[in-house]
Design a protein around this motif. Structure first.
Motif, PDB file in Angstrom:
ATOM      1  N   GLN A  14      14.687  15.853  29.290  1.00  0.00           N
ATOM      2  CA  GLN A  14      14.905  15.058  28.075  1.00  0.00           C
ATOM      3  C   GLN A  14      15.194  13.601  28.433  1.00  0.00           C
ATOM      4  O   GLN A  14      14.806  12.687  27.717  1.00  0.00           O
ATOM      5  CB  GLN A  14      16.045  15.651  27.251  1.00  0.00           C
ATOM      6  N   ASP A  15      15.851  13.390  29.565  1.00  0.00           N
ATOM      7  CA  ASP A  15      16.130  12.022  30.007  1.00  0.00           C
ATOM      8  C   ASP A  15      14.833  11.247  30.256  1.00  0.00           C
ATOM      9  O   ASP A  15      14.761  10.048  29.991  1.00  0.00           O
ATOM     10  CB  ASP A  15      16.977  12.016  31.289  1.00  0.00           C
ATOM     11  N   LEU A  16      13.823  11.909  30.769  1.00  0.00           N
ATOM     12  CA  LEU A  16      12.524  11.267  30.991  1.00  0.00           C
ATOM     13  C   LEU A  16      11.866  10.906  29.664  1.00  0.00           C
ATOM     14  O   LEU A  16      11.343   9.791  29.500  1.00  0.00           O
ATOM     15  CB  LEU A  16      11.605  12.182  31.809  1.00  0.00           C
ATOM     16  N   ILE A  17      11.921  11.817  28.710  1.00  0.00           N
ATOM     17  CA  ILE A  17      11.342  11.556  27.386  1.00  0.00           C
ATOM     18  C   ILE A  17      12.060  10.377  26.731  1.00  0.00           C
ATOM     19  O   ILE A  17      11.428   9.486  26.167  1.00  0.00           O
ATOM     20  CB  ILE A  17      11.410  12.814  26.498  1.00  0.00           C
ATOM     21  N   ALA A  80      17.208  -1.154  27.723  1.00  0.00           N
ATOM     22  CA  ALA A  80      18.352  -0.961  28.621  1.00  0.00           C
ATOM     23  C   ALA A  80      19.144   0.292  28.270  1.00  0.00           C
ATOM     24  O   ALA A  80      19.915   0.779  29.094  1.00  0.00           O
ATOM     25  CB  ALA A  80      19.270  -2.185  28.567  1.00  0.00           C
ATOM     26  N   GLY A  81      18.964   0.794  27.077  1.00  0.00           N
ATOM     27  CA  GLY A  81      19.730   1.956  26.650  1.00  0.00           C
ATOM     28  C   GLY A  81      21.153   1.586  26.297  1.00  0.00           C
ATOM     29  O   GLY A  81      22.097   2.300  26.625  1.00  0.00           O
ATOM     30  N   PHE A 119      13.679  10.095  17.631  1.00  0.00           N
ATOM     31  CA  PHE A 119      14.114  10.847  18.809  1.00  0.00           C
ATOM     32  C   PHE A 119      15.352  10.182  19.416  1.00  0.00           C
ATOM     33  O   PHE A 119      16.347  10.842  19.723  1.00  0.00           O
ATOM     34  CB  PHE A 119      12.985  10.926  19.849  1.00  0.00           C
ATOM     35  N   LEU A 120      15.288   8.862  19.587  1.00  0.00           N
ATOM     36  CA  LEU A 120      16.406   8.138  20.194  1.00  0.00           C
ATOM     37  C   LEU A 120      17.639   8.155  19.303  1.00  0.00           C
ATOM     38  O   LEU A 120      18.766   8.232  19.804  1.00  0.00           O
ATOM     39  CB  LEU A 120      15.987   6.707  20.521  1.00  0.00           C
ATOM     40  N   GLY A 127      20.165   9.985  30.226  1.00  0.00           N
ATOM     41  CA  GLY A 127      21.017   9.759  31.388  1.00  0.00           C
ATOM     42  C   GLY A 127      20.750   8.482  32.146  1.00  0.00           C
ATOM     43  O   GLY A 127      21.606   8.005  32.884  1.00  0.00           O
ATOM     44  N   VAL A 128      19.561   7.919  31.985  1.00  0.00           N
ATOM     45  CA  VAL A 128      19.210   6.686  32.690  1.00  0.00           C
ATOM     46  C   VAL A 128      19.363   5.540  31.699  1.00  0.00           C
ATOM     47  O   VAL A 128      18.395   5.011  31.178  1.00  0.00           O
ATOM     48  CB  VAL A 128      17.763   6.759  33.237  1.00  0.00           C
ATOM     49  N   SER A 129      20.624   5.196  31.406  1.00  0.00           N
ATOM     50  CA  SER A 129      20.873   4.197  30.364  1.00  0.00           C
ATOM     51  C   SER A 129      22.274   3.610  30.511  1.00  0.00           C
ATOM     52  O   SER A 129      23.159   4.218  31.110  1.00  0.00           O
ATOM     53  CB  SER A 129      20.744   4.834  28.983  1.00  0.00           C
TER      54      SER A 129
END
Length: 139
Positions: A14-17, A80-81, A119-120, A127-129
């Motif tokens: 999900q982190d990739l999506i 950047a998340g 989605f966001l 996780g990458v944010s």
């Protein structure tokens, strides 16, 4: 026979999506904002809002400034998340305005943007944010 394929699909992180949704969605709006900024000095941006992007509830000068500002400020947050859910909400609102008042026959494009943004809003930046890092620091 389908179960192994479905099991493989379910392993997509999900982190990739979320990362792809942030970068793809943010890039669309950031490019648009940069084009508007580029056309600001020669009057192209304002002309677009007077002639093509006409909104029934805002004067072209205010609409042009608001859209340009939003498209330059919100996409970097999304990419950047940082404050992702709120940046996505604002960009979804912008998408709805574009769909309803500017290009009502472009649902195929706006629908794709909306899916990324929804989605966001629902699942967050992943996780990458910076949101993830801030959440860890707040604990």
């Amino acid at each position: 026979m389908l179960r192994p394929a479905i099991a493989l699909f379910e392993r997509i992180p999900q982190d990739l999506i979320a990362l792809i949704a942030r970068i793809a969605g943010g890039t669309v709006f950031l490019r648009s904002g940069l084009l508007k900024l580029d056309g600001w000095a020669d009057g192209t941006t304002l002309a677009l809002f007077r002639e093509e992007y006409r909104l029934p509830f805002l004067p072209p000068e205010i609409a042009a400034l608001a859209a340009t500002s939003a498209e330059l400020l919100l996409p970097p947050l999304l990419i950047a998340g940082l404050l992702t859910r709120f940046a996505a909400l604002a960009l979804l609102g912008m998408t709805l305005v574009i769909q309803l008042f500017v290009y009502p026959n472009a649902f195929d494009t706006h629908g794709v943007w909306a899916v990324c943004l929804l989605f966001l809003m629902k699942y967050g930046a992943g996780g990458v944010s910076l949101d993830h890092i801030a959440g860890k620091l707040a604990r």
